[in-house]
Design an enzyme around this catalytic site. Structure first.
Site, mmCIF file in Angstrom:
data_model
loop_
_atom_site.group_PDB
_atom_site.id
_atom_site.type_symbol
_atom_site.label_atom_id
_atom_site.label_comp_id
_atom_site.label_asym_id
_atom_site.label_seq_id
_atom_site.Cartn_x
_atom_site.Cartn_y
_atom_site.Cartn_z
ATOM 1 N N ASP A 1 4.858 -0.916 -8.843
ATOM 2 C CA ASP A 1 4.232 -0.562 -10.130
ATOM 3 C C ASP A 1 5.072 0.427 -10.905
ATOM 4 O O ASP A 1 4.968 0.519 -12.122
ATOM 5 C CB ASP A 1 2.881 0.166 -9.936
ATOM 6 C CG ASP A 1 1.998 -0.494 -8.919
ATOM 7 O OD1 ASP A 1 1.993 -1.726 -8.865
ATOM 8 O OD2 ASP A 1 1.304 0.243 -8.181
ATOM 9 N N HIS B 1 1.843 1.686 -6.051
ATOM 10 C CA HIS B 1 2.702 0.854 -5.209
ATOM 11 C C HIS B 1 4.118 1.049 -5.757
ATOM 12 O O HIS B 1 4.286 1.208 -6.970
ATOM 13 C CB HIS B 1 2.437 -0.641 -5.349
ATOM 14 C CG HIS B 1 1.069 -1.124 -5.001
ATOM 15 N ND1 HIS B 1 0.045 -1.142 -5.888
ATOM 16 C CD2 HIS B 1 0.588 -1.685 -3.855
ATOM 17 C CE1 HIS B 1 -1.028 -1.672 -5.314
ATOM 18 N NE2 HIS B 1 -0.738 -2.010 -4.080
HETATM 19 C C1 XLS Z 1 -6.141 -5.533 -3.246
HETATM 20 C C2 XLS Z 1 -6.122 -4.172 -2.761
HETATM 21 C C3 XLS Z 1 -4.943 -3.330 -3.238
HETATM 22 C C4 XLS Z 1 -4.795 -2.121 -2.384
HETATM 23 C C5 XLS Z 1 -3.465 -1.448 -2.453
HETATM 24 O O1 XLS Z 1 -7.160 -6.211 -3.260
HETATM 25 O O2 XLS Z 1 -7.323 -3.560 -3.101
HETATM 26 O O3 XLS Z 1 -5.064 -3.003 -4.576
HETATM 27 O O4 XLS Z 1 -5.770 -1.171 -2.677
HETATM 28 O O5 XLS Z 1 -2.440 -2.293 -2.090
#
Ligand code: XLS
Ligand code: NI
Ligand code: NI
Length: 435
Positions: free
Chosen positions: A104, A101
């Site tokens: 991150d 993301h």
């Molecule tokens: C949250 C989601 C997230 C997505 C990406 O529960 O799994 O991690 O995979 O935003």
């Protein structure tokens, strides 16, 4: 050369099933050919940047437990250090892919222009590391759920300024994904849902979300991004009523907004369970519509019921997931992302590596079991047998007939169905021979 963080941890190698070395693969042998394809090319493993490097170990009752040299993540120097460490781990594990993301990889600056500048800067840096280490980007995504600006949604926010901010954010993340040669772009609607209908115009929010996704798809084509656009279903968390509840809900949504040929699904094991489904159900639903994109392979705690994002460790479950993935033709642009985090007491660098080693190994073992079931053909022939009545000409003609025509056949031919066993336990026993 590894940094002090991974000191003493060697590159992980395949040693075979008889190895008792906890830091070796017993099943994951990247070059081993399974059903005509290298294991690495089947599984397409990815490390999730957020859980492995950004998460600090907090829970609702306590703060960080993972004290990393790149925390707190509030400046670019530490963002670069985090990238250095991430690529060291990709190299140690031989991980072919990773995912991120925006939030991150760069520090949050509080305003769009600075977020954009730091995103461009860090993705240039990451691009150099990718070329040096050889790890590729499975997908990028925008975090439009953590910062308080997103609390009432991103594209579904009642405030059009937030919709605009979301558009700018997603554009910047698709640009960065494209620049890094990403193979997919994911949208998980973390706050695309609502807490109470009393303050929510549900129809307007869904229309805005549909329009937003159309803009995303148009933009992808405009810039020539060849990757797949994926949405990730999840029910109930964090908002009570998530619009992207499960695969079937997403498919209905995509069809309504004319996106069925443009968008596929990124399915997560833990989300399937939260929605009251098995993972293989979600995979089969997506595959039936030609919308199987990619997977997030992380399990929940089955007793607490939370989306605890743990590494997979259950071969029978993983095997069935890969069985239906292989039956659907395997991944094309997608892969196996470990959207999984170590527990907050697992504070050592070794824990982080061991978690991935175990996750990769259980998936490899599941893949081999799935391939063996396909090669044996037992489930296929049971299925063919169960539906064999539909091969008869009468049955095929019936599908093209009217309700009255079918009804009259029942009287004329004195049709009287005889129940036949579904053989569930027999088939479960069959699966157990392979897992
Ligand atoms: C949250 C989601 C997230 C997505 C990406 O529960 O799994 O991690 O995979 O935003
Ligand atoms: Ni999740
Ligand atoms: Ni996920």
């Amino acid at each position: 050369m590894t940094s002090r963080f991974f000191e003493g941890i060697e590159k992980i190698r395949y040693e075979g099933v008889d190895s008792s070395n906890p830091m070796a693969f017993r099943h994951y042998n990247p070059d081993e050919v399974v059903m005509g394809k290298r294991m690495e090319d089947h599984l397409r493993f990815a490390v999730a940047w957020w859980h492995s490097f950004a998460w600090e170990g907090g829970d609702p009752f306590g703060g960080p437990t993972l004290e990393r040299p790149w925390h707190p993540q509030d400046d670019m120097g530490r963002a670069r250090m985090k990238a250095d460490i991430a690529f060291e781990m990709f190299d140690i594990l031989g991980q072919p892919y990773f995912c991120w993301h925006d939030a991150d990889i760069r520090p949050e600056q509080g305003n769009f222009a600075d977020n954009l500048r730091t995103l461009e800067e860090i993705t240039d840096y990451i691009g150099e590391k990718m070329r040096a280490v050889g790890t590729k980007l499975l997908w990028g995504t925008a975090n439009m759920f953590s910062h308080r600006r997103w609390m009432s949604g991103a594209s579904t926010n009642p405030d059009p300024d937030v919709f605009a901010f979301a558009a700018a954010t997603v554009k910047s993340c698709i640009d960065a994904t494209h620049k890094l040669g990403g193979e997919n772009y994911v949208l998980w609607g973390g706050r695309e849902g609502y807490e109470t209908l009393l303050n929510t115009d549900l129809k307007a929010e869904l229309d805005h979300m549909g329009r937003f996704l159309n803009m995303v798809v148009d933009y992808k084509h405009k810039i020539g991004f060849k990757g797949a656009i994926l949405v990730e279903p999840k029910p109930q968390e964090p908002s009570k009523h998530q619009y992207d509840y499960d695969a079937a809900t997403c498919i209905g949504f995509l069809r309504k907004y004319g996106l069925e040929d443009e968008v596929k699904l990124n399915l997560e094991q833990g989300h399937a369970i939260l929605a009251g489904h098995s993972f293989e159900h979600e995979i089969a639903v997506a595959a039936a519509e030609g919308m199987l994109g990619s997977i997030d392979m992380n399990r929940n705690d089955y007793q607490s019921g939370w989306d605890t994002d743990q590494f997979p460790n259950n071969t029978p479950e993983v095997a069935l997931a890969y069985y239906y993935i292989l039956k659907a033709g395997g991944f094309s642009t997608g892969g196996t992302n470990f959207d999984a985090k170590i527990r907050r007491q697992s504070i050592d660098a070794e824990d982080l590596v061991a978690a991935h080693v175990g996750g990769m190994d259980v998936c490899a073992r599941g893949l081999k079991a799935a391939a063996a079931m396909i090669e044996d053909g037992g489930l296929d022939s049971a299925l063919a047998n169960r539906y064999s009545g539909w091969q008869s000409p009468e049955a095929q003609v019936m599908l093209g007939s009217s309700l009255e025509e079918v009804a009259s056949r029942v009287l004329i031919e004195a049709i009287k169905p005889e129940p036949r066993s579904g053989r569930q336990e027999y088939l479960e026993n069959y699966v157990n021979r392979f897992v």
